[in-house]
Design a protein around this motif. Structure first.
Motif, PDB file in Angstrom:
ATOM      1  N   MET A   1     -27.879 -51.875 -29.811  1.00  0.00           N
ATOM      2  CA  MET A   1     -27.651 -52.008 -27.600  1.00  0.00           C
ATOM      3  C   MET A   1     -28.509 -53.133 -26.785  1.00  0.00           C
ATOM      4  O   MET A   1     -28.024 -53.601 -25.779  1.00  0.00           O
ATOM      5  CB  MET A   1     -28.268 -50.537 -27.573  1.00  0.00           C
ATOM      6  CG  MET A   1     -28.572 -50.444 -25.991  1.00  0.00           C
ATOM      7  SD  MET A   1     -29.627 -48.315 -25.987  1.00  0.00           S
ATOM      8  CE  MET A   1     -30.827 -48.732 -26.895  1.00  0.00           C
TER       9      MET A   1
ATOM     10  N   VAL B   1     -22.680 -39.953 -21.892  1.00  0.00           N
ATOM     11  CA  VAL B   1     -23.976 -39.118 -22.421  1.00  0.00           C
ATOM     12  C   VAL B   1     -23.437 -37.208 -21.609  1.00  0.00           C
ATOM     13  O   VAL B   1     -23.074 -36.333 -22.819  1.00  0.00           O
ATOM     14  CB  VAL B   1     -25.497 -39.414 -21.204  1.00  0.00           C
ATOM     15  CG1 VAL B   1     -26.172 -38.575 -21.914  1.00  0.00           C
ATOM     16  CG2 VAL B   1     -25.376 -40.630 -22.413  1.00  0.00           C
TER      17      VAL B   1
ATOM     18  N   MET C   1     -22.037 -37.661 -26.411  1.00  0.00           N
ATOM     19  CA  MET C   1     -22.374 -38.831 -27.170  1.00  0.00           C
ATOM     20  C   MET C   1     -21.208 -38.845 -27.976  1.00  0.00           C
ATOM     21  O   MET C   1     -20.801 -38.029 -28.929  1.00  0.00           O
ATOM     22  CB  MET C   1     -23.377 -39.923 -27.549  1.00  0.00           C
ATOM     23  CG  MET C   1     -24.299 -39.309 -27.168  1.00  0.00           C
ATOM     24  SD  MET C   1     -24.811 -40.779 -25.745  1.00  0.00           S
ATOM     25  CE  MET C   1     -23.960 -42.891 -26.620  1.00  0.00           C
TER      26      MET C   1
ATOM     27  N   PRO D   1     -28.679 -30.243 -23.218  1.00  0.00           N
ATOM     28  CA  PRO D   1     -28.926 -31.917 -23.734  1.00  0.00           C
ATOM     29  C   PRO D   1     -28.244 -32.939 -24.421  1.00  0.00           C
ATOM     30  O   PRO D   1     -27.913 -33.823 -24.413  1.00  0.00           O
ATOM     31  CB  PRO D   1     -30.130 -31.494 -24.047  1.00  0.00           C
ATOM     32  CG  PRO D   1     -30.738 -30.132 -24.193  1.00  0.00           C
ATOM     33  CD  PRO D   1     -29.589 -29.642 -23.879  1.00  0.00           C
TER      34      PRO D   1
ATOM     35  N   ILE E   1     -35.206 -47.358 -27.214  1.00  0.00           N
ATOM     36  CA  ILE E   1     -35.523 -48.264 -26.296  1.00  0.00           C
ATOM     37  C   ILE E   1     -35.426 -48.144 -24.454  1.00  0.00           C
ATOM     38  O   ILE E   1     -34.581 -47.081 -24.376  1.00  0.00           O
ATOM     39  CB  ILE E   1     -34.498 -49.755 -26.231  1.00  0.00           C
ATOM     40  CG1 ILE E   1     -34.495 -50.290 -27.907  1.00  0.00           C
ATOM     41  CG2 ILE E   1     -34.184 -50.135 -24.595  1.00  0.00           C
ATOM     42  CD1 ILE E   1     -35.958 -51.395 -27.644  1.00  0.00           C
TER      43      ILE E   1
ATOM     44  N   PHE F   1     -34.610 -48.411 -20.745  1.00  0.00           N
ATOM     45  CA  PHE F   1     -34.522 -49.310 -19.856  1.00  0.00           C
ATOM     46  C   PHE F   1     -35.000 -49.365 -18.239  1.00  0.00           C
ATOM     47  O   PHE F   1     -34.916 -50.258 -17.394  1.00  0.00           O
ATOM     48  CB  PHE F   1     -33.187 -49.459 -19.418  1.00  0.00           C
ATOM     49  CG  PHE F   1     -31.946 -50.486 -20.658  1.00  0.00           C
ATOM     50  CD1 PHE F   1     -32.013 -51.732 -20.561  1.00  0.00           C
ATOM     51  CD2 PHE F   1     -31.453 -49.056 -21.501  1.00  0.00           C
ATOM     52  CE1 PHE F   1     -31.590 -51.712 -21.849  1.00  0.00           C
ATOM     53  CE2 PHE F   1     -30.752 -49.777 -23.198  1.00  0.00           C
ATOM     54  CZ  PHE F   1     -30.930 -51.072 -22.908  1.00  0.00           C
TER      55      PHE F   1
ATOM     56  N   ILE G   1     -35.823 -36.374 -19.239  1.00  0.00           N
ATOM     57  CA  ILE G   1     -35.022 -37.376 -19.646  1.00  0.00           C
ATOM     58  C   ILE G   1     -35.246 -37.402 -21.407  1.00  0.00           C
ATOM     59  O   ILE G   1     -34.140 -37.338 -22.323  1.00  0.00           O
ATOM     60  CB  ILE G   1     -35.115 -38.916 -19.467  1.00  0.00           C
ATOM     61  CG1 ILE G   1     -34.780 -39.077 -17.972  1.00  0.00           C
ATOM     62  CG2 ILE G   1     -34.872 -39.913 -20.227  1.00  0.00           C
ATOM     63  CD1 ILE G   1     -35.197 -40.198 -17.903  1.00  0.00           C
TER      64      ILE G   1
ATOM     65  N   LEU H   1     -33.376 -35.397 -24.395  1.00  0.00           N
ATOM     66  CA  LEU H   1     -31.923 -36.471 -24.660  1.00  0.00           C
ATOM     67  C   LEU H   1     -32.489 -36.517 -26.373  1.00  0.00           C
ATOM     68  O   LEU H   1     -33.824 -37.663 -26.618  1.00  0.00           O
ATOM     69  CB  LEU H   1     -30.887 -37.306 -24.138  1.00  0.00           C
ATOM     70  CG  LEU H   1     -31.215 -36.480 -22.507  1.00  0.00           C
ATOM     71  CD1 LEU H   1     -30.062 -37.705 -21.862  1.00  0.00           C
ATOM     72  CD2 LEU H   1     -30.216 -36.275 -23.338  1.00  0.00           C
TER      73      LEU H   1
ATOM     74  N   ILE I   1     -30.626 -42.665 -27.811  1.00  0.00           N
ATOM     75  CA  ILE I   1     -29.437 -43.469 -27.758  1.00  0.00           C
ATOM     76  C   ILE I   1     -29.780 -43.180 -26.065  1.00  0.00           C
ATOM     77  O   ILE I   1     -28.929 -43.069 -25.251  1.00  0.00           O
ATOM     78  CB  ILE I   1     -28.145 -43.104 -28.563  1.00  0.00           C
ATOM     79  CG1 ILE I   1     -28.532 -44.724 -30.252  1.00  0.00           C
ATOM     80  CG2 ILE I   1     -27.332 -43.718 -27.843  1.00  0.00           C
ATOM     81  CD1 ILE I   1     -29.195 -45.724 -29.260  1.00  0.00           C
ATOM     82  N   ALA I   2     -29.315 -41.281 -25.995  1.00  0.00           N
ATOM     83  CA  ALA I   2     -28.536 -40.907 -24.868  1.00  0.00           C
ATOM     84  C   ALA I   2     -29.954 -41.439 -23.865  1.00  0.00           C
ATOM     85  O   ALA I   2     -29.571 -41.184 -22.712  1.00  0.00           O
ATOM     86  CB  ALA I   2     -28.328 -39.191 -25.368  1.00  0.00           C
TER      87      ALA I   2
ATOM     88  N   SER J   1     -32.209 -43.098 -23.825  1.00  0.00           N
ATOM     89  CA  SER J   1     -32.377 -44.695 -23.527  1.00  0.00           C
ATOM     90  C   SER J   1     -30.954 -45.019 -22.583  1.00  0.00           C
ATOM     91  O   SER J   1     -30.724 -46.098 -21.245  1.00  0.00           O
ATOM     92  CB  SER J   1     -31.460 -45.808 -24.770  1.00  0.00           C
ATOM     93  OG  SER J   1     -32.398 -46.423 -25.583  1.00  0.00           O
ATOM     94  N   ILE J   2     -30.010 -44.267 -21.981  1.00  0.00           N
ATOM     95  CA  ILE J   2     -28.829 -44.556 -21.270  1.00  0.00           C
ATOM     96  C   ILE J   2     -29.094 -44.025 -20.300  1.00  0.00           C
ATOM     97  O   ILE J   2     -29.344 -44.464 -18.442  1.00  0.00           O
ATOM     98  CB  ILE J   2     -27.944 -43.625 -21.596  1.00  0.00           C
ATOM     99  CG1 ILE J   2     -27.059 -44.764 -22.945  1.00  0.00           C
ATOM    100  CG2 ILE J   2     -26.443 -43.811 -20.497  1.00  0.00           C
ATOM    101  CD1 ILE J   2     -25.942 -44.035 -23.318  1.00  0.00           C
TER     102      ILE J   2
ATOM    103  N   PHE K   1     -31.931 -45.876 -17.919  1.00  0.00           N
ATOM    104  CA  PHE K   1     -30.930 -46.630 -17.163  1.00  0.00           C
ATOM    105  C   PHE K   1     -30.204 -46.097 -15.600  1.00  0.00           C
ATOM    106  O   PHE K   1     -30.910 -46.908 -14.586  1.00  0.00           O
ATOM    107  CB  PHE K   1     -29.950 -47.076 -18.084  1.00  0.00           C
ATOM    108  CG  PHE K   1     -28.559 -48.894 -17.709  1.00  0.00           C
ATOM    109  CD1 PHE K   1     -29.949 -49.665 -17.402  1.00  0.00           C
ATOM    110  CD2 PHE K   1     -28.401 -49.052 -17.243  1.00  0.00           C
ATOM    111  CE1 PHE K   1     -29.442 -51.067 -16.779  1.00  0.00           C
ATOM    112  CE2 PHE K   1     -26.636 -49.809 -16.923  1.00  0.00           C
ATOM    113  CZ  PHE K   1     -27.587 -50.916 -16.698  1.00  0.00           C
TER     114      PHE K   1
END
Lengths: 302, 350
Positions: A101, A237, A241, A289, B65, B67, B130, B133, B136-137, B139-140, B143
């Motif tokens: 990513m 999302v 996913m 979620p 991660i 963003f 947030i 989740l 990865i979700a 992270s999105i 963002f």
């Protein structure tokens, strides 16, 4: 009025669905959240025009007759995506999804700056198929011709893709790879073919989005893929996913919600439409979620 | 009696001290030998340390991660501007502020603290949604949070000034102020990383399922780290504003996100020292490339890079680091004194 709203929702949602598919296809085969997808879109937009820093763009490929133009732009989108896979993501194939990513984010920044260096930072006016804005009477509403074409094209693409995934060998292999990549390889699925195929499809879908964006707005801007990529991310999302039908359904839903907010929010709140939209999405995710259509086995069992 | 465990903890405790000493030496060196522009560069680098170490508190320990941390910097910067700008200035630039805020003239330190605190509060509220989740979700979603904050800040013109810049911030941030905050961020980050919550969070980073099976509440520790890390990003954003005197929402958007990520990834996300080393490496590389863009003379031949190549090359370097040294320059190690130096002779009890 309300019929007009249906068309707005369908065409916006259709574009979001196509963008979301572009993200979900790649995520399915290699667990990569492609942060460069928006730049793939921008790249395909700029491929239409001759490099220069002028405010009004001169069409290069964009001046060709439509069938040739569309084929060429789709090929450029697909080619760019395949090239990105070969140069950036293949060496990273065993890396964690987080590294993938971050690498795609860096690739996006790189592509954006390449476009900035080549074309300058100012948005450019592009007149591609200007005649498509003409309204066409449909029952009680006046609908721009472009919207009808977009809705038709999205339907055709979705149907074609569904057929490809269900009926052809490469489609079967892609679905198998999305399910369990290691197992699929053991059974003779060639990883490089499947992954390159997914990237090529995703790049071509980015080019479709690019063509629609240019025809709709008449502008080429280095940043133009960003907002739609974000919506596409959110759609993947919300859809769960790794689920392709989920991504499409969520893209359509978000398009519809966006059109409804645009129509019914009081005028002074309209600039904040996207903020409301993302707020709504967070509410949905609070309730589910794992997304609306999470594939079974997406959550590791303890 | 000193156990092996205590000696290791003592060795680990030297990390923040060493890092702060290195930064102190850096400032002294720059102030002694450098001119105004190198002092500027040092200030920027130290602010980046505050931001990236803040970012590391969450991303490094959780392995998720984000963003969205540039958004916390944005909020911190504007809170500091709202509370420190002269009232006459605010009635002119930001007529939509509530009366108590329009009249506020806080000391700059209190304003920076407030900026961090508001960012942390925002992190608690948004993180509560947030961070439920998966990695990865999440992270999105961060963002999306970044885009949301940018959309609000660019359009809420009466309160934020919209896309036009807010000017006239007191320019009080120099190398020393920036060093003070960078040191604070490093100390807190080291303390957190070795706290019970930090260790639990690192366990979830290594294996989320096993950590959950051992009774670790992933969500709670992620949320705590998220808020703590947002605090320092908020402060860092305020410092950025008060270093150049001008703020606008786009200064705290994708390019800042990219720079912070590039620094963290280059140095190595796995360790606190990696975060600091990454800031230094990327800052130096960026300065060198910028000099090359302006043109230099090598052996009598003028050489210059085309404008805009700095970002391209940094992005390229970031990809190369990910391919050839995926764990970053420091590969998860900490800079620390060797164990035998801090342990002394091991004494056995009889």
């Amino acid at each position: 009025m309300s019929l007009q709203l249906v068309f707005d929702a369908l065409s916006l949602g259709g574009i979001y669905a196509i963008a979301a598919l572009g993200i979900a296809l790649i995520f399915g085969v290699m667990k990569l959240v492609n942060f460069a997808h928006g730049q793939f879109i921008a790249f395909a937009v700029f491929a239409l025009i001759v490099p220069s820093a002028n405010a009004v763009a001169t069409l290069g490929i964009g001046a060709l007759p439509a069938p040739l133009l569309i084929t060429l732009v789709l090929a450029i989108g697909a080619g760019l995506a395949v090239l990105a896979e070969r140069l950036v993501f293949r060496p990273l194939r065993d890396a964690s999804p987080v590294s993938l990513m971050v690498a795609s984010f860096a690739l996006g920044v790189m592509l954006q700056n390449l476009l900035l260096v080549t074309y300058g930072g100012r948005p450019k006016a592009v007149s591609l198929w200007a005649g498509l804005g003409a309204p066409v009477p449909v029952l009680t509403a006046q609908v721009p011709l472009l919207q009808l074409i977009v809705i038709g094209a999205v339907a055709a693409i979705l149907a074609g893709l569904a057929l490809m995934l269900k009926r052809t060998r490469i489609g079967l292999e892609m679905r198998a790879a999305a399910e369990d990549f290691g197992m699929a390889r053991l059974l003779g699925v060639k990883a490089n073919v499947v992954i390159s195929g997914a990237f090529a499809l995703s790049g071509a879908l980015a080019a479709v989005v690019a063509l629609v964006l240019v025809a709709q707005t008449g502008v080429a801007d280095v940043r133009m893929g960003g907002q739609i990529m974000l919506v596409a991310f959110i759609a993947t999302v919300v859809g769960g996913m790794g689920s392709l039908p989920g991504a499409v359904a969520a893209g359509l839903l978000i398009g519809a919600a966006s059109a409804l907010l645009q129509a019914f929010l009081p005028p002074e709140a309209r600039p904040f439409r996207d903020a409301f939209l993302y707020g709504l999405v967070i509410l949905v995710l609070l309730a589910r979620p794992q997304g609306l259509f999470a594939p079974a086995g997406a959550k590791p069992r303890v | 009696m000193t156990t092996q465990h205590q000696i290791r903890r003592r060795a680990a405790a030297t990390t923040p001290v060493l890092l702060i000493l290195v930064l102190l030496a850096f400032v002294l060196l720059v102030l002694t030998f450098g001119d105004r522009s190198t002092a500027r560069m040092a200030t920027d680098a130290l602010i980046s340390v505050t931001l990236v170490v803040g970012f590391w508190i969450f991303a490094g320990n959780s392995g998720v991660i984000s963003f969205g941390h540039a958004a916390f910097a944005c909020v911190g910067a504007y809170v500091s501007a709202w509370t420190t700008l002269r009232p006459a200035m605010k009635t002119m630039l930001l007529p939509g502020l509530p009366a108590w805020l329009a009249q506020a003239e806080w000391p700059v330190f209190a304003a920076a603290l407030a900026g961090g605190a508001v960012a942390a509060l925002l992190a608690l509220v948004t993180g509560a949604a947030i961070l439920r989740l998966s990695g990865i979700a999440a992270s999105i979603a961060t963002f999306a949070f970044l885009a949301m904050v940018n959309a609000i800040w660019s359009n809420w013109t009466p309160v934020t000034g919209g896309t036009s810049s807010v000017v006239g911030l007191a320019r009080y941030v120099g190398p020393w102020v920036a060093l003070g905050w960078a040191a604070a961020a490093i100390l807190v980050a080291a303390l957190y990383a070795h706290s019970a919550s930090g260790l639990a969070l690192r366990a979830t980073r290594e294996d989320e399922v096993a950590a959950a099976a051992s009774g670790i509440d992933t969500f709670r520790h992620r949320l705590l780290a998220y808020a703590l890390s947002a605090f320092f990003c908020g402060v860092g954003g305020a410092l950025m504003g008060h270093a150049i005197g001008v703020i606008n929402p786009d200064a705290y958007y994708l390019s800042l996100t990219f720079v912070m990520l590039a620094m963290l990834v280059t140095g190595g996300i796995g360790s606190l020292s990696g975060a600091v080393v990454g800031v230094v490496a990327v800052t130096l590389a960026g300065e060198a490339l910028l000099t090359l863009e302006h043109g230099v003379t090598l052996a009598g031949v003028p050489v210059s890079l085309p404008p805009g190549s700095q970002q391209i090359l940094i992005a390229l370097a970031m990809i190369l680091v990910l391919v050839f040294r995926p764990a970053g320059l420091l590969a998860g190690r900490e800079i620390a004194l060797p164990v035998r130096w801090v342990g002394g002779r091991r004494t056995d009890s009889n």
